[in-house]
Motif scaffolding. Structure first.
Motif, short mmCIF file in Angstrom:
data_model
loop_
_atom_site.label_atom_id
_atom_site.label_comp_id
_atom_site.label_asym_id
_atom_site.label_seq_id
_atom_site.Cartn_x
_atom_site.Cartn_y
_atom_site.Cartn_z
N PRO A 69 0.80 -1.22 0.00
CA PRO A 69 0.00 0.00 0.00
C PRO A 69 0.84 1.28 0.00
N HIS A 70 2.11 1.18 -0.30
CA HIS A 70 3.01 2.34 -0.31
C HIS A 70 3.34 2.81 -1.72
N ALA A 71 2.59 2.33 -2.71
CA ALA A 71 2.83 2.74 -4.10
C ALA A 71 2.70 4.26 -4.21
N GLN A 72 3.51 4.84 -5.07
CA GLN A 72 3.56 6.29 -5.18
C GLN A 72 3.14 6.80 -6.55
N ALA A 73 2.33 7.84 -6.56
CA ALA A 73 2.15 8.68 -7.74
C ALA A 73 3.21 9.77 -7.63
N LYS A 74 3.70 10.26 -8.77
CA LYS A 74 4.75 11.27 -8.78
C LYS A 74 4.36 12.43 -9.68
N LEU A 75 4.77 13.62 -9.28
CA LEU A 75 4.62 14.82 -10.09
C LEU A 75 6.02 15.42 -10.20
#
Length: 186
Positions: A69-75
């Motif tokens: 559950p630590h998946a990241q979206a990035k900007l």
């Protein structure tokens, strides 16, 4: 901020182009507006900012991701120099699994690259002394960190550096290829 959005054949990643206002002193730009992001469908709550410097041209970082559950979206945006930034779809149930989107980011342009969770990310510097700044919507979790071999020929990524000439970390050089990755993004 007023954002222009570029969408790709692979659903999820977006190139966002903001505006700069210049005069004889230089320029001014808003670099993040939660309202403007929500208007283009980005509703992530970003919790951590990261800043990366790569000195040599041909520095290769990636392909990184974190497990749920630590998946990241990035900007992501470039603060100095130019990089080729790549998002690789690692959602096995996706019709675009194993395909990628590549965007050149430059400090001279007001562009951001949005990469949702379910994608691995990597970049290669196109010139010396590059700095990349990115927001993520999940904290760094070392035990959940994973990677895919950036030079895996099955990825079909046209990196702007030969494998032998790339400046990379020992860890990034040892990541397994995509075919050996677990199915972690249903």
């Amino acid at each position: 901020m007023q954002i222009t959005v570029t969408r790709f054949e692979i659903e999820g990643p977006l190139k966002l182009t903001g505006r700069r206002f210049g005069d004889n002193r230089g320029w001014f730009a808003e670099t993040f507006s939660q309202v403007d992001m929500a208007a283009v469908g980005i509703t992530n709550s970003f919790v951590q900012d990261n800043h990366s410097q790569s000195v040599p041209r041909g520095t290769m970082r990636g392909m990184h991701y974190q497990l749920p559950p630590h998946a990241q979206a990035k900007l992501i945006r470039a603060l100095r120099g130019r990089v080729l930034s790549v998002a690789l779809d690692i959602r096995r149930s996706s019709p675009t699994f194993g395909q990628h989107v590549a965007v050149e980011l430059s400090a001279d342009a007001p562009d951001h690259f949005y990469i949702p969770a379910g994608f691995a990310h990597g970049f290669c510097t196109l010139e010396e002394n590059c700095e990349i700044f990115y927001k993520v919507d999940a904290y760094y979790a070392p035990a959940q960190e994973r990677g895919i071999l950036w030079s895996d020929p099955a990825l079909g990524i046209a990196w702007p550096v030969d494998v032998a000439a790339a400046v990379t970390s020992g860890k990034d050089a040892l990541h397994p290829p995509l075919a050996q990755q677990p199915d972690v993004f249903p």
